[in-house]
Design a protein around this motif. Structure first.
Motif, mmCIF file in Angstrom:
data_model
loop_
_atom_site.group_PDB
_atom_site.id
_atom_site.type_symbol
_atom_site.label_atom_id
_atom_site.label_comp_id
_atom_site.label_asym_id
_atom_site.label_seq_id
_atom_site.Cartn_x
_atom_site.Cartn_y
_atom_site.Cartn_z
ATOM 1 N N GLY A 105 38.110 37.773 40.670
ATOM 2 C CA GLY A 105 38.302 37.920 42.108
ATOM 3 C C GLY A 105 36.990 38.064 42.840
ATOM 4 O O GLY A 105 36.346 39.107 42.775
ATOM 5 N N VAL A 107 36.155 38.853 45.703
ATOM 6 C CA VAL A 107 36.474 39.565 46.945
ATOM 7 C C VAL A 107 35.275 40.409 47.363
ATOM 8 O O VAL A 107 34.264 40.476 46.664
ATOM 9 N N ASP A 128 36.787 33.062 40.111
ATOM 10 C CA ASP A 128 37.798 32.912 41.154
ATOM 11 C C ASP A 128 38.048 31.431 41.366
ATOM 12 O O ASP A 128 37.097 30.639 41.446
ATOM 13 N N THR A 169 41.926 40.700 42.657
ATOM 14 C CA THR A 169 42.400 39.756 43.670
ATOM 15 C C THR A 169 43.646 40.210 44.427
ATOM 16 O O THR A 169 43.884 39.752 45.546
#
Length: 255
Positions: A105, A107, A128, A169
């Protein structure tokens, strides 16, 4: 000796946590034995497999125990073992794999998490499949940025005791397959972002997928130490703090 040499070469090439025990005194001087972890029980130590012989079963048992401790501490050691009223010196060399943090992820929390991990000397991998998140501009400080489905990327890696996997995620299509794959390997740490309610739903999905309760118990969730932080940097700090805690075999803060 050839079998031992080949086993050592294989373990190091696979970047596996292992120890080589050498006898430094007594009639068994010069004998060597490789000690490595395995999933099943072994009569000579907890989850240990050995290659080679030290010429004495009692000596091999004591050596395996000390080798397990050295591997746990991630450092070489010199010890003495008493066998049949004899005190024998052993040198235990430990091969420690490169510590790697795998972040599923790309993020915002992942950005400071990569920074903290690199400060601790960890190799950092961000995975990702979403190109809007997995950009070089956001993660130029990561050692690797992989634009792929996490499960596919993990299959190309070696997940061992020195691998720490975190899923960030909140997307079941990305997190769940990654967790299922990681839980089937001896990763040193597996953590998943989300509230207790989110994790309860995640557990139900994992059980439905055939993941055992024993495997599920390996997941650190909610992820990170409870430091009371809410911002991305504070959450990232709590995650890396928990990884350090686990790496150093501390059960709780102040333990």
């Amino acid at each position: 000796m050839a079998e031992l040499f080949n086993a050592v070469v294989q373990a190091i090439r696979q970047d596996e946590l292992c120890a080589i025990v050498t006898v430094l005194s007594g009639d068994e001087i010069g004998r060597k034995m490789l000690v490595r972890r395995r999933r099943g029980p072994d009569e000579r130590g907890p989850n240990l497999a050995t290659v080679g012989s030290l010429g004495n079963a009692a000596l091999e048992h004591g050596a395996a125990v000390h080798a397990a401790e050295a591997m746990e501490a991630r450092r070489a050691n010199r010890v003495s073992v008493t066998v049949e009223d004899r005190e024998l010196d052993l040198l235990i060399d430990v091969h420690v794999p490169q510590e790697t943090l795998v972040i599923v992820g790309a993020v915002h929390i992942a950005i400071p998490l990569v920074t903290f991990a690199r400060e601790l000397g960890l190799h950092t991998v961000v995975i990702d499949a979403r190109p809007i998140f997995a950009t070089q501009d956001r993660f130029d400080h990561a050692d690797e940025l992989i634009r792929s489905w996490p499960e596919d990327a993990l299959r190309e890696m070696t997940l061992n005791e020195s691998t720490y996997v975190v899923t960030l995620t909140h997307d079941e299509k990305l997190d769940t397959p990654a967790l299922i794959y990681a839980l089937d390997h001896p990763a040193g740490y597996i953590g998943a972002l989300g509230s207790k309610r989110t994790h309860a739903k995640r557990v139900a999905v994992l059980r439905e997928a055939g993941v055992s309760d024993e495997q599920i118990d390996r997941i650190h969730a909610p992820i990170g130490l409870d430091l009371g932080g809410r911002g991305p940097e504070e959450i990232a700090l709590s995650i890396i703090a928990e990884i350090v805690q686990v790496r150093n075999n501390r059960k709780e803060v102040g333990a």
